[in-house]
Design an enzyme around this catalytic site. Structure first.
Site, PDB file in Angstrom:
ATOM      1  N   GLY A   1      11.836  -5.985 -23.714  1.00 42.01           N
ATOM      2  CA  GLY A   1      11.397  -5.573 -22.371  1.00 42.01           C
ATOM      3  C   GLY A   1      10.913  -4.130 -22.330  1.00 42.01           C
ATOM      4  O   GLY A   1      11.289  -3.307 -23.165  1.00 42.01           O
TER       5      GLY A   1
ATOM      6  N   ARG B   1      11.740   0.043 -14.601  1.00 37.81           N
ATOM      7  CA  ARG B   1      12.442   0.929 -13.672  1.00 37.81           C
ATOM      8  C   ARG B   1      12.810   2.293 -14.272  1.00 37.81           C
ATOM      9  O   ARG B   1      13.258   3.194 -13.566  1.00 37.81           O
ATOM     10  CB  ARG B   1      13.705   0.231 -13.143  1.00 37.81           C
ATOM     11  CG  ARG B   1      13.397  -0.772 -12.052  1.00 37.81           C
ATOM     12  CD  ARG B   1      14.608  -1.586 -11.659  1.00 37.81           C
ATOM     13  NE  ARG B   1      14.882  -2.643 -12.632  1.00 37.81           N
ATOM     14  CZ  ARG B   1      15.993  -3.378 -12.642  1.00 37.81           C
ATOM     15  NH1 ARG B   1      16.946  -3.143 -11.768  1.00 37.81           N
ATOM     16  NH2 ARG B   1      16.159  -4.324 -13.550  1.00 37.81           N
TER      17      ARG B   1
ATOM     18  N   LYS C   1      20.499  33.510 -42.019  1.00 35.95           N
ATOM     19  CA  LYS C   1      19.797  32.344 -42.563  1.00 35.95           C
ATOM     20  C   LYS C   1      19.909  32.401 -44.071  1.00 35.95           C
ATOM     21  O   LYS C   1      19.637  33.446 -44.659  1.00 35.95           O
ATOM     22  CB  LYS C   1      18.323  32.376 -42.147  1.00 35.95           C
ATOM     23  CG  LYS C   1      17.548  31.151 -42.558  1.00 35.95           C
ATOM     24  CD  LYS C   1      16.113  31.465 -42.991  1.00 35.95           C
ATOM     25  CE  LYS C   1      16.073  32.137 -44.348  1.00 35.95           C
ATOM     26  NZ  LYS C   1      14.700  32.356 -44.849  1.00 35.95           N
TER      27      LYS C   1
ATOM     28  N   TYR D   1      10.669  38.948 -46.195  1.00 33.08           N
ATOM     29  CA  TYR D   1       9.379  38.255 -46.214  1.00 33.08           C
ATOM     30  C   TYR D   1       8.263  39.268 -46.339  1.00 33.08           C
ATOM     31  O   TYR D   1       8.157  40.195 -45.528  1.00 33.08           O
ATOM     32  CB  TYR D   1       9.262  37.459 -44.896  1.00 33.08           C
ATOM     33  CG  TYR D   1       8.058  36.564 -44.794  1.00 33.08           C
ATOM     34  CD1 TYR D   1       7.709  35.704 -45.843  1.00 33.08           C
ATOM     35  CD2 TYR D   1       7.279  36.553 -43.641  1.00 33.08           C
ATOM     36  CE1 TYR D   1       6.613  34.872 -45.738  1.00 33.08           C
ATOM     37  CE2 TYR D   1       6.175  35.715 -43.523  1.00 33.08           C
ATOM     38  CZ  TYR D   1       5.852  34.872 -44.574  1.00 33.08           C
ATOM     39  OH  TYR D   1       4.767  34.054 -44.458  1.00 33.08           O
TER      40      TYR D   1
ATOM     41  N   SER E   1      24.162  52.236 -39.998  1.00 36.13           N
ATOM     42  CA  SER E   1      23.319  51.648 -38.942  1.00 36.13           C
ATOM     43  C   SER E   1      21.840  51.844 -39.235  1.00 36.13           C
ATOM     44  O   SER E   1      21.450  52.786 -39.930  1.00 36.13           O
ATOM     45  CB  SER E   1      23.637  52.328 -37.607  1.00 36.13           C
ATOM     46  OG  SER E   1      24.971  52.042 -37.254  1.00 36.13           O
TER      47      SER E   1
ATOM     48  N   ARG F   1      15.853  59.682 -45.804  1.00 38.27           N
ATOM     49  CA  ARG F   1      15.532  60.123 -44.440  1.00 38.27           C
ATOM     50  C   ARG F   1      14.600  61.317 -44.525  1.00 38.27           C
ATOM     51  O   ARG F   1      14.745  62.139 -45.429  1.00 38.27           O
ATOM     52  CB  ARG F   1      16.776  60.633 -43.717  1.00 38.27           C
ATOM     53  CG  ARG F   1      17.773  59.594 -43.327  1.00 38.27           C
ATOM     54  CD  ARG F   1      18.934  60.313 -42.633  1.00 38.27           C
ATOM     55  NE  ARG F   1      20.081  59.456 -42.548  1.00 38.27           N
ATOM     56  CZ  ARG F   1      21.322  59.900 -42.456  1.00 38.27           C
ATOM     57  NH1 ARG F   1      21.577  61.201 -42.495  1.00 38.27           N
ATOM     58  NH2 ARG F   1      22.325  59.060 -42.366  1.00 38.27           N
TER      59      ARG F   1
HETATM   60  C1  UD1 Z   1      20.324 -11.736 -17.802  1.00 38.28           C
HETATM   61  C2  UD1 Z   1      21.029 -13.069 -17.645  1.00 38.28           C
HETATM   62  C3  UD1 Z   1      22.061 -12.953 -16.539  1.00 38.28           C
HETATM   63  C4  UD1 Z   1      23.022 -11.847 -16.832  1.00 38.28           C
HETATM   64  C5  UD1 Z   1      22.281 -10.541 -17.082  1.00 38.28           C
HETATM   65  C6  UD1 Z   1      23.251  -9.492 -17.577  1.00 38.28           C
HETATM   66  C7  UD1 Z   1      19.351 -14.721 -18.223  1.00 38.28           C
HETATM   67  C8  UD1 Z   1      18.408 -15.733 -17.702  1.00 38.28           C
HETATM   68  N1  UD1 Z   1      20.067 -14.061 -17.319  1.00 38.28           N
HETATM   69  O1  UD1 Z   1      19.635 -11.484 -16.605  1.00 38.28           O
HETATM   70  O2  UD1 Z   1      22.764 -14.176 -16.404  1.00 38.28           O
HETATM   71  O3  UD1 Z   1      23.943 -11.684 -15.767  1.00 38.28           O
HETATM   72  O4  UD1 Z   1      21.288 -10.716 -18.103  1.00 38.28           O
HETATM   73  O5  UD1 Z   1      22.643  -8.258 -17.659  1.00 38.28           O
HETATM   74  O6  UD1 Z   1      19.453 -14.546 -19.416  1.00 38.28           O
HETATM   75  N2  UD1 Z   1      14.460  -9.617 -22.768  1.00 38.28           N
HETATM   76  C9  UD1 Z   1      13.577  -9.826 -23.793  1.00 38.28           C
HETATM   77  N3  UD1 Z   1      12.583 -10.725 -23.615  1.00 38.28           N
HETATM   78  C10 UD1 Z   1      12.412 -11.413 -22.473  1.00 38.28           C
HETATM   79  C11 UD1 Z   1      13.324 -11.197 -21.429  1.00 38.28           C
HETATM   80  C12 UD1 Z   1      14.345 -10.277 -21.600  1.00 38.28           C
HETATM   81  O7  UD1 Z   1      13.701  -9.217 -24.862  1.00 38.28           O
HETATM   82  O8  UD1 Z   1      11.480 -12.217 -22.407  1.00 38.28           O
HETATM   83  C13 UD1 Z   1      15.551  -8.637 -22.964  1.00 38.28           C
HETATM   84  C14 UD1 Z   1      15.426  -7.476 -22.017  1.00 38.28           C
HETATM   85  O9  UD1 Z   1      14.658  -6.431 -22.618  1.00 38.28           O
HETATM   86  C15 UD1 Z   1      16.883  -7.080 -21.828  1.00 38.28           C
HETATM   87  C16 UD1 Z   1      17.636  -8.395 -21.972  1.00 38.28           C
HETATM   88  O10 UD1 Z   1      16.760  -9.270 -22.653  1.00 38.28           O
HETATM   89  O11 UD1 Z   1      17.327  -6.218 -22.850  1.00 38.28           O
HETATM   90  C17 UD1 Z   1      18.070  -8.998 -20.643  1.00 38.28           C
HETATM   91  O12 UD1 Z   1      16.920  -9.266 -19.875  1.00 38.28           O
HETATM   92  P1  UD1 Z   1      16.896  -9.047 -18.319  1.00 38.28           P
HETATM   93  O13 UD1 Z   1      15.531  -9.348 -17.816  1.00 38.28           O
HETATM   94  O14 UD1 Z   1      17.469  -7.731 -17.985  1.00 38.28           O
HETATM   95  O15 UD1 Z   1      17.888 -10.215 -17.844  1.00 38.28           O
HETATM   96  P2  UD1 Z   1      18.430 -10.450 -16.400  1.00 38.28           P
HETATM   97  O16 UD1 Z   1      17.401 -11.136 -15.597  1.00 38.28           O
HETATM   98  O17 UD1 Z   1      18.986  -9.211 -15.863  1.00 38.28           O
END
Ligand code: UD1
Ligand code: CA
Length: 459
Positions: free
Chosen positions: A12, A16, A354, A390, A408, A443
């Site tokens: 991901g 945010r 150093k 240096y 000094s 000096r």
């Molecule tokens: C997920 C869980 C939810 C849980 C929550 C805990 C699912 C469907 N839901 O929700 O039950 O309570 O985590 O934090 O699994 N990621 C990828 N590829 C993707 C999607 C996500 O690598 O296609 C990674 C994200 O970068 C992240 C992690 O997976 O590190 C979790 O993904 P995120 O979208 O935050 O899951 P939630 O919807 O919060």
């Protein structure tokens, strides 16, 4: 014991975070966030770790390029957590055993918690174990739907949940143990028929339950371990929690911290008992600090070895150096790499060192630069001394024998050797070697012109 592998989801972007840098590469306690779950999985026994990367995948790959147990799977489009795990199938080709699934943005998970969950998973002969916790406000998380006896029937996401299901306070942490054979079979046949149009990893639970395979919740007693980091406010909360853990460990081992919330110690730094650390101190890297030391406010130490009963006064900065027992450094001293200071050495304010070896009890108390020098024991370096190391092209060495007194405002133009027991007069520029037990003085003789100022004034 069967074998263990891990999948860490890190594809991901982390919208945010409002950042040009992918979320999992943001630093937490001096290292990228994603390195924490990877380390926890490794310590819990995972011998193969597959990282699912997507956004800025090259940065994540680079971070682990030296780790032979880490392999990568590219998830080009983030179609959901289930899709992400399916992508990791190739990286774990041929693996049979238990797969730990972790998230790159859930960095505070402890090795002990994973090990306990793995042990319980095996003992029960479970196919899926889900790490869960109870939250007063479970908004946004997947809810754990259970049957009598603690078995899970399914996990339902906030957006797909009924009114009644939203009332469940036991949530899915996003951390799991799953038997590999079932896992890859199940994620291969997920559908995205849900409120978010995603392939949910959580749907494997209903699938396993449908096949009468055992699914259990494993409670994580400390909810801070499973907190996710989605924005920079949560990042700061996670950083504070990590500091709390590290600092509590040190305090319980005998270190006094005047204000632990404002004391920044990287994991792995060692500090001896009865050392007192004041606020705004940063200790990092392979730093080892002895017993009975005092580290005053605002001191920054990286990759140093500090002996017992050393005082490091306010505002000093030390890197890649060693300091012997009973030494005193600062305030506002700068020990640059390669400073090797003996016991009872004193380095005062505005002194920079150093690549310097300094013997027992030698002192440089004020306003001095010592670079590329070998200084014996019992040496006094006067205020304003400079090793001119240096020449604009090359660096040269200064050697000062034992018990030398440097007055000094002395410049030592390297390469130069000052024999032991010698005395360098104040204001001298030393350009030729000084034999032992000798006085060196250079000096311009002083001339007094009596009444000169008065005459000028009356003109
Ligand atoms: C997920 C869980 C939810 C849980 C929550 C805990 C699912 C469907 N839901 O929700 O039950 O309570 O985590 O934090 O699994 N990621 C990828 N590829 C993707 C999607 C996500 O690598 O296609 C990674 C994200 O970068 C992240 C992690 O997976 O590190 C979790 O993904 P995120 O979208 O935050 O899951 P939630 O919807 O919060
Ligand atoms: Ca001078």
């Amino acid at each position: 014991m069967g074998s263990v592998a891990a999948i860490v989801l890190a594809a991901g972007k982390g919208t945010r975070m409002k950042s040009g840098l992918v979320k999992v590469m943001h630093h937490l306690g001096e290292r990228p966030m994603v390195s924490w779950p990877v380390a926890a999985a490794r310590s819990a026994g995972a011998t193969r770790i597959a990282l699912v990367v997507g956004h800025q995948g090259e940065k994540v790959r680079e971070l682990f390029s030296a780790d032979s147990d880490v392999s990568f799977a590219e998830q080009v489009e983030q179609l959901g957590t289930g899709h992400a795990v399916a992508c990791a199938g190739g990286a774990l080709q041929g693996f049979s055993g238990t797969v730990l699934i972790l998230c790159g943005d859930v960095p505070l998970i402890r090795e002990e918690t994973l090990a306990t969950m793995l042990a319980a998973h095996r003992e029960r002969g479970a196919t899926v174990s889900v790490l869960t916790t109870h939250l007063e406000n479970p908004f946004g998380y997947g809810r754990v739907v259970k049957r009598e006896g603690g078995r899970i029937i399914r996990i339902v996401e906030e957006k797909d949940a009924s009114e009644e299901e939203r009332g469940i306070c036991e949530i899915n942490s996003g951390i799991y143990c799953v038997e590999a054979e079932f896992l890859f079979r199940a994620v291969g046949s997920l559908t995205n028929d849900n409120a978010q149009g995603e392939y949910y990893l959580t749907d494997i639970i209903a699938r396993a339950a449908g096949e009468s395979l055992l699914c259990f919740a494993h409670p994580c007693p400390d909810p801070t371990e499973v907190m996710g980091v989605n924005d920079r406010v949560q990042l700061s909360v996670a950083a504070a929690e990590l500091r709390r853990r590290i600092n509590n460990g040190l305090m319980l081992s005998g270190v006094t911290m005047v204000d632990p919330a404002a004391t920044y110690v990287e994991a792995g730094v060692e500090v001896g008992a009865d050392t007192v650390i004041y606020p705004n101190v940063h200790l990092s890297g392979r730093t080892v600090i002895g017993c009975g030391c005092t580290i005053e406010p605002g001191v920054i130490i990286r990759d140093c070895s500090i002996g017992d009963n050393v005082t490091i006064k306010s505002g000093s900065v030390l890197a890649e150096s060693s300091v012997g027992a009973d030494a005193a450094i600062g305030p506002m001293a700068h020990l640059r790499p390669g400073s090797d200071l003996g016991p009872h050495v004193k380095i005062g304010n505005f002194v920079e060192t150093k690549k310097v070896v300094m013997g027992e009890g030698s002192k440089a108390s004020h306003l001095t630069y010592l670079g590329d020098a070998e200084i014996g024991s019992g040496v006094n370096i006067g205020c304003g001394t400079i090793t001119c190391n240096y020449d604009g092209v090359r660096k040269h060495r200064t050697v000062i024998g034992d018990n030398v007194f440097v007055g000094s405002d002395v410049q030592l133009v390297a390469p130069v050797v000052v024999g032991s027991g010698s005395l360098i007069a104040a204001g001298t520029t030393v350009t030729i070697d000084v034999p032992p037990d000798s006085l060196a003085i250079a000096r311009t003789p002083q001339v007094n012109k009596e009444g000169w100022v008065k005459k000028q004034r009356e003109k």
